[in-house]
Enzyme design. Structure first.
Site, short mmCIF file in Angstrom:
data_model
loop_
_atom_site.label_atom_id
_atom_site.label_comp_id
_atom_site.label_asym_id
_atom_site.label_seq_id
_atom_site.Cartn_x
_atom_site.Cartn_y
_atom_site.Cartn_z
N SER A 562 27.41 40.86 43.11
CA SER A 562 28.85 41.06 43.23
C SER A 562 29.14 41.76 44.56
O SER A 562 28.80 41.23 45.61
CB SER A 562 29.37 41.85 42.03
N ASP A 649 33.42 32.10 37.09
CA ASP A 649 33.56 33.50 37.48
C ASP A 649 34.96 33.75 38.02
O ASP A 649 35.42 33.08 38.94
CB ASP A 649 32.52 33.84 38.55
N HIS A 681 31.26 35.92 35.36
CA HIS A 681 30.74 36.88 36.32
C HIS A 681 29.41 37.48 35.86
O HIS A 681 28.54 37.78 36.67
CB HIS A 681 31.76 37.99 36.55
#
Length: 710
Positions: A562, A649, A681
């Site tokens: 991320s 996501d 995600h």
């Protein structure tokens, strides 16, 4: 091999080369040609075909690792007690706990009745022993039938134990449908609320559900009140936040006295309070929002008076805690815990007779008991040099014990009950690790790397002792980093990580600026126009580990996910020669394009973290100087790269790693893309699927480190 076999063998798949369809982005007098922005058209058959081609190519390039992947999966599975139960948590007249069953992907939520009102010792549950009076509340495996993806975003039972609400996502986009079940009759009630955010909750009397919804940019912006038995069309808006920089959330105090509604950005917060007996009343603001001031209030009753304990940073960089009356929160403040530079006050949990304070000192998360009468805080101590500890599930208002979660790099997740009267830590359960795991076979330590500007960056290390102490000789090393949102990477235990450590790999965490490990200033020095510190800190940590003899560049792999994936992309451009490989999970590698577009999910909220390049030319130029996709180099070889993403996501869109890999391939980099076509995600759902995913990543990592032939 004979010639016929050679002639009949299929030709290797070529690396996918995407069509270049240039589009121009123009901001602040700067025109940028982007050849792969067309990937953003998620429904375009050509985009889907390209992602599938990337998956096929990655599968072929990693086919030689199939055996290793299988062994790692078997190791994870073999160390995990697949049929197991969590430690029961008391709420009302029931003990609540979860089950996992061998062969099943998802957990099963259960409860059993308490034996008496004075029963605060959780029953010791065994997988093969029947629990008297057990009720199965929700079986995730049943709910997931017919779906490739399944996730729970809400799960709560009314205080009287009669009804259950649960929120289900079967796409991976973190939009949940809330449903309600009568636990007395087993009947599914007609109340069904689609499109909610995570965290729906019952009112204390069980008559209402409070939930939030998101706007088109996936920003939680509205808090709703639903009365059971009525149409969702009649639900009442309790609070709406029009400012696109702010998200909202809501929950009831542990005392059940108030509903707290919070509106917050990365740097500013505001809370509103509603009497739980009159939820349709106009919410009262606790403290009016002031730009740059964050605060969090919790309700307690002290000497018969309703009070609020408020942790805030108004003139207190590392936060202080004050007490005010609930009836007049803007009135006189009594300082309970003053600001102490270097000790980051994180929050306070209120119970009837005492409070619990969470804080960070010297890079470690700590907890202390607050005496309401004296304001004194007594810390709960632990023996290991590196660990993480914090309050666990504590739904009751007046318990005699505090549930605590504890973990370290070598100690598996542990549940304690802290007896407040005797100050005794009562061990309730330690995560079983099968196969003869012994914590004494492993070691953990912290070292400090000098940064370019003279700062010292903490690095946590864990390794297996039988290979010698870390630093005695160069070893394969796995360096992990994050460094954003004041998020701290704690010393956590991982069953999957043992598959690395047992092959001689040293695992390290670079606690770079932008995280919260060393206090609020640590975070401030790694955000906005100081963001490059995050990247240079990670590079400096890598170089320190090489210079001090822990590893060599050809034996070091970096990993981040991320915002940590942005870190991976940035350091790959800054120091490609330092790493043999880079594992980037759902990586935020096209940061500038994303943060320039306020129509994309969460972009406006993110401006407080990264800056606003849309309206500020200085921020635009600064972000352009480090955004990985913008800065792929043509003058140097890159390490091997594996980027992992998910089609659904909503936080970091699949388009970012897809574009990045296409650009890397233009300059000859050995870059692979793996895209889960039904996931979000957090990746795939289901524990066995998650183990297979991690086995895939670790097999690739070990291959880069030259350890695939184990």
């Amino acid at each position: 091999m004979d010639s016929v076999t050679l002639q009949d063998a299929p030709a290797p798949l070529p690396a996918p080369i995407a069509d270049a369809r240039p589009s121009t982005r123009s901001h602040h007098g700067d025109d940028v040609e982007d050849r792969y922005e067309w990937f953003r058209a998620k429904e375009d058959a050509a985009v889907v075909a390209h992602l599938e081609a990337e998956n096929a190519y990655t599968a072929e390039r990693t086919a030689h690792l199939e055996g290793l992947r299988g062994r790692i999966f078997d190791e994870i599975k073999g160390r995990t007690q697949e049929t197991d139960l969590s430690v029961p948590t008391r709420r009302g007249q029931w003990w609540y706990y979860g089950r996992t069953v061998e062969g099943e992907q998802y957990g099963i939520q259960c409860r059993a009745p308490i034996s008496s009102p004075d029963d605060w010792t959780p029953p010791v549950l065994a997988p093969d022993v029947e629990v008297p009076g057990e009720q199965v509340l929700l079986d995730g495996n049943v709910e997931a039938e017919g779906h490739e993806f399944f996730s729970l975003g809400s799960f709560e039972v009314t205080a009287d134990g009669s009804r259950l609400l649960y929120g289900v996502d079967v796409a991976g986009d973190e939009r949940y449908t809330v449903r309600v079940r009568d636990l007395v009759t087993g009947e599914q009630l007609p109340d069904e609320i689609p499109g909610t955010f995570a965290g729906a909750t019952f009112s204390p009397d069980g008559r209402f559900i409070v939930y939030t919804t998101v706007d088109d940019a996936w920003r939680p912006d509205t808090v709703w009140l639903h009365e059971l038995g009525t149409s969702v069309a009649d639900d009442v808006t309790l609070f709406h936040e029009p400012d696109e920089r702010y998200w909202v959330g809501a929950g009831f105090t542990r005392s059940d006295r108030y509903l707290m509604i919070e509106a917050g950005s990365s740097i500013t917060s505001e809370q509103l309070i509603v009497d739980a007996t009159d939820l349709r009343a106009q919410p009262r603001v606790i403290w009016p929002r002031t730009e740059g001031v964050e605060y969090d209030a919790t309700h307690a009753i002290v000497d018969g008076e309703d009070v609020l304990y408020i942790v805030h940073n108004d003139g207190a960089l590392d936060f202080e805690m004050v007490r005010v009356t609930a009836s007049d929160p803007t009135g006189e403040r009594t300082v309970v815990i003053p600001h102490r530079p270097g000790q980051r006050l994180l929050g306070m949990s209120a119970f009837r007779d005492w409070g619990v304070v969470a804080y960070r000192r010297e890079g470690l998360a700590r907890i202390g008991m607050l005496d309401y009468r004296t304001g004194g805080v007594s810390e709960i101590g632990f023996d290991e040099p590196l660990y993480a500890a914090g309050p666990g599930g504590n739904p009751e208002w007046a318990p005699p014990v505090l549930r605590i979660g504890y973990v370290s790099f070598v100690t598996p997740s542990t549940v304690y009950d802290f007896d407040v009267a005797t100050r005794e830590l009562l061990l309730r359960k330690r995560q079983p690790v099968l196969g003869g795991y012994d914590a004494e076979d492993y070691a953990q330590a912290r070292v400090w790397a000098p940064a370019q500007d003279g700062s010292s960056i903490p690095i946590s290390l864990v390794w297996k002792r039988s290979f010698g102490d870390a630093g005695e000789q160069p070893r394969p090393l796995h360096l992990y980093g994050y460094g954003s949102y004041e998020h701290s990477i704690e010393p956590g235990f991982s069953v999957a990580r043992l598959s690395e450590l047992d092959r001689g790999v040293v695992f390290a965490v670079a606690h770079v600026r932008g995280g919260g490990e060393m206090g609020r200033q640590w975070y401030e020095n790694g955000k906005l126009l100081r963001k490059r510190n995050t990247f240079t800190d990670f590079v400096d940590c890598g170089r320190y580990l090489v210079d001090e003899g822990y590893t060599t560049p050809d034996r070091m792999v970096a990993e981040g996910g991320s915002a940590g994936g942005l870190l991976m992309g940035a350091v790959t451009n800054l120091a490609p020669e330092l790493f043999a490989g880079v594992l980037a999970v759902v990586p935020f590698v096209d940061a500038l394009t994303t943060i320039l577009d306020p129509s994309l999910p969460l972009t406006v909220i993110e401006w407080d973290e990264w800056g606003d390049p849309l309206h500020n030319a200085e921020v635009y130029a600064y972000m352009k100087s480090y955004s990985p996709y913008e800065n792929v180099r043509t003058d140097t070889p890159y390490p091997r790269i594996l980027a992992v993403t998910s089609l659904n996501d909503t936080r970091v869109l699949y388009v970012e790693p897809a574009k990045w890999v296409a650009r890397l391939r233009e300059v000859g980099a050995d870059a692979l893309l793996k895209c889960e076509m039904v996931a979000g995600h957090g990746g795939v759902s289901g524990r066995y699927n998650a183990w297979k995913e991690r086995a895939f990543e670790l097999a690739w990592l070990l291959d880069v480190l030259g350890l695939a032939d184990d």
